[in-house]
Design a protein around this motif. Sequence first.
Motif, PDB file in Angstrom:
ATOM      1  N   SER A  18       0.861  -1.176   0.000  1.00  0.00           N
ATOM      2  CA  SER A  18       0.000   0.000   0.000  1.00  0.00           C
ATOM      3  C   SER A  18       0.901   1.231   0.000  1.00  0.00           C
ATOM      4  O   SER A  18       2.087   1.141   0.254  1.00  0.00           O
ATOM      5  CB  SER A  18      -0.930  -0.007   1.210  1.00  0.00           C
ATOM      6  N   VAL A  19       0.304   2.353  -0.317  1.00  0.00           N
ATOM      7  CA  VAL A  19       1.060   3.588  -0.370  1.00  0.00           C
ATOM      8  C   VAL A  19       0.945   4.262   0.983  1.00  0.00           C
ATOM      9  O   VAL A  19      -0.154   4.436   1.504  1.00  0.00           O
ATOM     10  CB  VAL A  19       0.512   4.510  -1.472  1.00  0.00           C
ATOM     11  N   LEU A  64       4.859  -2.276   3.004  1.00  0.00           N
ATOM     12  CA  LEU A  64       4.589  -3.691   2.788  1.00  0.00           C
ATOM     13  C   LEU A  64       4.064  -4.283   4.085  1.00  0.00           C
ATOM     14  O   LEU A  64       4.700  -4.164   5.123  1.00  0.00           O
ATOM     15  CB  LEU A  64       5.857  -4.437   2.347  1.00  0.00           C
ATOM     16  N   ARG A  99       7.349   5.691   1.362  1.00  0.00           N
ATOM     17  CA  ARG A  99       5.966   5.639   0.899  1.00  0.00           C
ATOM     18  C   ARG A  99       5.556   4.240   0.471  1.00  0.00           C
ATOM     19  O   ARG A  99       4.412   4.008   0.120  1.00  0.00           O
ATOM     20  CB  ARG A  99       5.753   6.632  -0.248  1.00  0.00           C
ATOM     21  N   GLN A 100       6.507   3.323   0.435  1.00  0.00           N
ATOM     22  CA  GLN A 100       6.185   1.939   0.085  1.00  0.00           C
ATOM     23  C   GLN A 100       5.910   1.193   1.382  1.00  0.00           C
ATOM     24  O   GLN A 100       6.823   0.984   2.164  1.00  0.00           O
ATOM     25  CB  GLN A 100       7.381   1.252  -0.569  1.00  0.00           C
TER      26      GLN A 100
END
Lengths: 227, 493
Positions: free
Chosen positions: B372-373, B385, B382-383
Amino acid sequence: MFDHVPVNAAPLRRPIPSGDELARLRAGIERIERTTRIGSDAPVLPAPPSIARALPGGGLRVGAAYSLDRSMPLLLELLAGPTSAGKWCAVTGMPELGVEAAREAGIDLDRLVLVPHPGERWLAVASALAEIGGIVAVRPGGRVRDSDAARLAARLRDRESVLLVQGAWPGAEATIRVERTSWSGLGAGWGYLDPGMRDVVVSGRRVPVASRRTASEAPRHGLRAVG
Amino acid sequence: MERCLVLWCPDWPVAAYLRGRGEPERAAPIAVFAQNLVVACNAAARQEGIRRGMRRRDAQSRCPALRIAAEDPARDAREFLPIADRIERLAPGLQIMRPGLCALRIRGAARYYGGELPAALALVQLLREEGIDVRAGVADGRFAAEQAARAAADAIVIEEGGSGAFLAPLPVETLDEEPLTKLLGQLGIRTLGDFARLGAREVLDRFGPSGALRHALAAGEDSRRFEPRAAPPDHTREIAFEPPVAIADQVAFGVRVAAEQFIAGLAQAGLACTEVRVELVGPDGDAVERVWAHPAAFGATSVVERVRWQLEAAATGTSLRGGVSTVRIAPEVTGSISAHEPGLYGRPDERVVHALSRVQAMLGHRGVATASVGGGRRLADRQVLTPWGERAPRSLADRPWPGALPAPHPASVYPRPIPVQVEHAGGAPEWITADGARSRVTAWAGPWPLVERGWSPAERRRADRYQVVDEAGRAWALLLEQGGEWSAEGRYD
């Protein structure tokens, strides 16, 4: 005199299968057929139009493997169509996949699964991921033997999945690679990068030579034909 | 109307916080906060002038020694359950109104102890002996009994029919029904007695059924039905290892049978478990506890797997050095099994859950992730997991993040920026060496300043962003750190 040898006089007769059993047997035969060949009428998953034109069958053929180069935008573009069609996609061995770019490419993040570090067991992981019945993207962690590839191919056909491989793959249906990306929007110290325009080359046994070269770019912009 | 006994634990969130940490009740001021507002505090804090609804800053300025705890409704409920069980053993027919507050039918207990007041006092006495501070109130209906308990030092009994008179002088805010009480205040109605004197028909016309119910409560007429909880069978399983076991495989093996019983017990009760709490206790009493979620519902194997993962995670830490002496498995969230049974047609994503659980079994819990962001200025931040099966954290991506790169974003984002070399003339990049190849820069833009944690001199980070396209057709998102090192955050091609 001959001894009387008792012979089973009645011909070998099995009871006629009931309707249910017939259906089960037919399904079994179909399954065997599916695992042994890909018919030219096998279903396809949607691909970006510019690439789909060059692909045999007009899309990513279910049960087939495609060999790609290391271009991540190309991979994201290929994943976008199937996820928006409700398929799951799994990406393994690519820890640097850009999540925001994936969303911008049109991938439904709810249907995206990442296995960033499969390690030594990447092939077993890919094989397990083939079960999801969607699209599996793999960056091989080593050389793959033909026998392993064949086993995985059988599973792909059985589970109706598509395999995208960043690298060479024995028995790939087609090879898709980006020949050149042209960028715009940037100057000498000014501007901001626009989505790139890619010249994509599709090659393979069944790809018509005329349609091998094609251009693709971020979906929002129009297509550019390459002579 | 039914005679009713309400037991009230004052300042329950504080008590739950201390019980959760295994600490005794303290005389030091403690307050529990939610969103920087006081939701509960103990007597010592009240003495310092701390009140509910006070802002954290104000509370701390009044009492610098104030100990601060975060609100946790799950903890409040969890800590209250054993107490509810204890009360239920003393007197049956318990209804938990909320953590820290429960109601009982008094009839049986009154007959046993020879009167309502002796019964109430006996319960209070018994619970206090176990270190549970509690007050009791007996009245017609739960509302009046609760108010009596709140007013009591030990226990107050309001005679039958006397609830209205008892409630009359209390302020209307006691009803805890925000728009209604405010409106009543504006109408000049300050006490429950004033409110009760209004005509029932007029109240119904003006305030609707909810207002009419409050009106009846104010008059001491509690029409709500008493719904005692059905004592839930205990599904928690505990496995003791004697002597303690240190090898994960041995623990997993020992847990297997209990896990099967755990799932079977739940299934018998018609329940499927979607979140399970696993507690590992070492011989020295050190414990590792966490809640695991499952994308569908837990089976025995997946429970054992979670125990194993938790052990592996604990092995990297400092706890459980002496092995594991006890494993406790408890259902955290359960649902009706009919919603989780694979069913006749198979749930649509059954295959996906199955396949991903297998990969997780191969690679460990964190091996499979959903993306998701998230929020942040750097691309890697911003990644987000999240391990498959767990809920993704609330996304902060839509907050303003000055300095974050706008779309289009790089298709490759390096989890850790990779070092690159940039040769530049007068600030204009000319050559870039990255990924083992040196290439001439054909276009570039920047610098865009990126400032993080500007409010903290120690954590402040500053860098400049560049976009660079080279002759090889590669496009980079580059960072120039303050020290002059270049690195690639992401790659567009």
